[in-house]
Design a protein around this motif. Sequence first.
Motif, PDB file in Angstrom:
ATOM      1  N   ASP A 203       0.819  -1.217   0.000  1.00  0.00           N
ATOM      2  CA  ASP A 203       0.000   0.000   0.000  1.00  0.00           C
ATOM      3  C   ASP A 203       0.851   1.265   0.000  1.00  0.00           C
ATOM      4  OD1 ASP A 203      -1.643  -2.234   0.852  1.00  0.00           O
ATOM      5  OD2 ASP A 203      -3.165  -0.761   1.428  1.00  0.00           O
ATOM      6  N   LYS A 204       1.901   1.285   0.802  1.00  0.00           N
ATOM      7  CA  LYS A 204       2.693   2.513   0.932  1.00  0.00           C
ATOM      8  C   LYS A 204       3.422   2.869  -0.361  1.00  0.00           C
ATOM      9  CE  LYS A 204       6.700   0.112   2.931  1.00  0.00           C
ATOM     10  NZ  LYS A 204       7.592   0.028   4.126  1.00  0.00           N
ATOM     11  N   ARG A 205       3.676   1.867  -1.212  1.00  0.00           N
ATOM     12  CA  ARG A 205       4.348   2.156  -2.471  1.00  0.00           C
ATOM     13  C   ARG A 205       3.393   2.726  -3.506  1.00  0.00           C
ATOM     14  NH1 ARG A 205       9.543   0.084  -2.844  1.00  0.00           N
ATOM     15  NH2 ARG A 205       9.635   1.563  -4.586  1.00  0.00           N
ATOM     16  N   LEU A 206       2.101   2.468  -3.349  1.00  0.00           N
ATOM     17  CA  LEU A 206       1.113   2.961  -4.310  1.00  0.00           C
ATOM     18  C   LEU A 206       0.571   4.334  -3.938  1.00  0.00           C
ATOM     19  CD1 LEU A 206      -0.975  -0.258  -5.109  1.00  0.00           C
ATOM     20  CD2 LEU A 206       0.669   0.896  -6.583  1.00  0.00           C
ATOM     21  N   ASN A 207       0.733   4.730  -2.688  1.00  0.00           N
ATOM     22  CA  ASN A 207       0.231   6.039  -2.234  1.00  0.00           C
ATOM     23  C   ASN A 207      -1.252   6.232  -2.565  1.00  0.00           C
ATOM     24  OD1 ASN A 207       2.741   6.973  -1.195  1.00  0.00           O
ATOM     25  ND2 ASN A 207       3.411   7.437  -3.288  1.00  0.00           N
ATOM     26  N   GLY A 208      -2.015   5.172  -2.397  1.00  0.00           N
ATOM     27  CA  GLY A 208      -3.457   5.266  -2.607  1.00  0.00           C
ATOM     28  C   GLY A 208      -3.915   5.078  -4.041  1.00  0.00           C
ATOM     29  N   ALA A 209      -2.981   4.974  -4.977  1.00  0.00           N
ATOM     30  CA  ALA A 209      -3.363   4.835  -6.389  1.00  0.00           C
ATOM     31  C   ALA A 209      -3.567   3.369  -6.745  1.00  0.00           C
ATOM     32  CB  ALA A 209      -2.292   5.435  -7.286  1.00  0.00           C
ATOM     33  N   MET A 210      -4.539   3.105  -7.599  1.00  0.00           N
ATOM     34  CA  MET A 210      -4.761   1.788  -8.190  1.00  0.00           C
ATOM     35  C   MET A 210      -4.804   1.975  -9.699  1.00  0.00           C
ATOM     36  SD  MET A 210      -7.509   0.086  -5.541  1.00  0.00           S
ATOM     37  CE  MET A 210      -8.282   1.603  -4.978  1.00  0.00           C
ATOM     38  N   LEU A 211      -4.286   1.002 -10.442  1.00  0.00           N
ATOM     39  CA  LEU A 211      -4.075   1.187 -11.874  1.00  0.00           C
ATOM     40  C   LEU A 211      -4.853   0.187 -12.712  1.00  0.00           C
ATOM     41  CD1 LEU A 211      -0.174   1.607 -11.800  1.00  0.00           C
ATOM     42  CD2 LEU A 211      -1.920   3.378 -11.488  1.00  0.00           C
ATOM     43  N   LEU A 212      -5.443   0.688 -13.781  1.00  0.00           N
ATOM     44  CA  LEU A 212      -6.087  -0.161 -14.785  1.00  0.00           C
ATOM     45  C   LEU A 212      -5.076  -0.319 -15.918  1.00  0.00           C
ATOM     46  CD1 LEU A 212      -8.847  -1.533 -15.481  1.00  0.00           C
ATOM     47  CD2 LEU A 212      -9.310   0.488 -16.891  1.00  0.00           C
ATOM     48  N   GLY A 213      -4.354  -1.442 -15.897  1.00  0.00           N
ATOM     49  CA  GLY A 213      -3.268  -1.639 -16.844  1.00  0.00           C
ATOM     50  C   GLY A 213      -3.652  -2.453 -18.059  1.00  0.00           C
ATOM     51  N   MET A 214      -2.620  -2.897 -18.776  1.00  0.00           N
ATOM     52  CA  MET A 214      -2.831  -3.503 -20.076  1.00  0.00           C
ATOM     53  C   MET A 214      -3.460  -4.891 -20.028  1.00  0.00           C
ATOM     54  SD  MET A 214      -2.083  -1.088 -22.003  1.00  0.00           S
ATOM     55  CE  MET A 214      -2.305  -1.965 -23.543  1.00  0.00           C
ATOM     56  N   SER A 215      -3.417  -5.586 -18.903  1.00  0.00           N
ATOM     57  CA  SER A 215      -4.075  -6.895 -18.855  1.00  0.00           C
ATOM     58  C   SER A 215      -5.584  -6.764 -19.052  1.00  0.00           C
ATOM     59  CB  SER A 215      -3.769  -7.616 -17.536  1.00  0.00           C
ATOM     60  OG  SER A 215      -4.206  -6.852 -16.420  1.00  0.00           O
ATOM     61  N   PHE A 216      -6.147  -5.579 -18.768  1.00  0.00           N
ATOM     62  CA  PHE A 216      -7.542  -5.290 -19.104  1.00  0.00           C
ATOM     63  C   PHE A 216      -7.624  -4.555 -20.433  1.00  0.00           C
ATOM     64  CE2 PHE A 216     -11.157  -2.364 -19.216  1.00  0.00           C
ATOM     65  CZ  PHE A 216     -12.214  -3.237 -18.983  1.00  0.00           C
ATOM     66  N   LEU A 217      -6.831  -3.506 -20.603  1.00  0.00           N
ATOM     67  CA  LEU A 217      -6.949  -2.648 -21.776  1.00  0.00           C
ATOM     68  C   LEU A 217      -6.631  -3.373 -23.077  1.00  0.00           C
ATOM     69  CD1 LEU A 217      -5.296   0.598 -20.346  1.00  0.00           C
ATOM     70  CD2 LEU A 217      -7.748   0.179 -20.686  1.00  0.00           C
ATOM     71  N   ASN A 218      -5.716  -4.358 -23.024  1.00  0.00           N
ATOM     72  CA  ASN A 218      -5.348  -4.998 -24.284  1.00  0.00           C
ATOM     73  C   ASN A 218      -6.408  -5.961 -24.809  1.00  0.00           C
ATOM     74  OD1 ASN A 218      -5.036  -7.360 -22.799  1.00  0.00           O
ATOM     75  ND2 ASN A 218      -2.808  -7.434 -22.995  1.00  0.00           N
ATOM     76  N   ARG A 219      -7.524  -6.090 -24.103  1.00  0.00           N
ATOM     77  CA  ARG A 219      -8.647  -6.868 -24.637  1.00  0.00           C
ATOM     78  C   ARG A 219      -9.463  -6.057 -25.641  1.00  0.00           C
ATOM     79  NH1 ARG A 219      -9.649 -11.036 -20.906  1.00  0.00           N
ATOM     80  NH2 ARG A 219      -7.725 -11.319 -19.701  1.00  0.00           N
TER      81      ARG A 219
END
Length: 235
Positions: free
Chosen positions: A202-218
């Motif tokens: 959690d501390k490395r993300l600073n509250g951010a969550m990401l929608l990456g290519m494993s979803f987008l590349n569909r």
Amino acid sequence: MIAGTACPQAAKPFLLACMTVGLWPAAAEAAGLADQLQGLATESGFAIEGLERLSDEPARRAEGSVKDRLQTLLQGYNYVLAESRPGNIERLVITGIARSGGRPPPSSTIPTLRVGAHHQVEALLVGPNGVPQTVSVLVDTGASTVVLPTSMITSLGFDAATLSAGVSQTASGRVHTKTGVLPSVTVGPASAENVAVSFIADKRLNGAMLLGMSFLNRFRVTIDDEHNEIVLLAK
């Protein structure tokens, strides 16, 4: 320039639209699809990534606007298209051959919230326990997977001991990850099954969550900065 056609110098940005139907440059016939796309990117002034993901195939006949030509040239491939405004393409990322697993309607236009230079959307995540969770995620074409904090491992129904351990390179350095597969991810009316996910402290993300290519590349993705929306299309 194509023999038999002429475009005024002032209309150079629209050179491709001035090509006469039925005329096809000999150079394009000799070149491959990757060369053709690179030439279109150079001519139109946008960045292109992922040419290495194309199969070895010849150039294709394509007509109309630059966006129309890209749709024709990239038939059979998924890609992300970033526009500062409709028709003003800034970046094209070819993500790979179109495959099953994405199920949007013919066109899914999803409003986004701007967070600095990023677009944020609501995503519905379903983990192994089958309990849906709605989270805010940043659309990130630089992330290879969906990225979530480790605090969500248990709430999504994952067993931390069975997740694969790894290391990922991020803008802030190398981080330890645990990876698994989400049974489904839904953004607006668009959904995908069996989506790879990486969990990071959690501390490395600073509250951010990401929608990456494993979803987008569909999908074929257009990111519209002017209207703050993304458009998801599936083959």
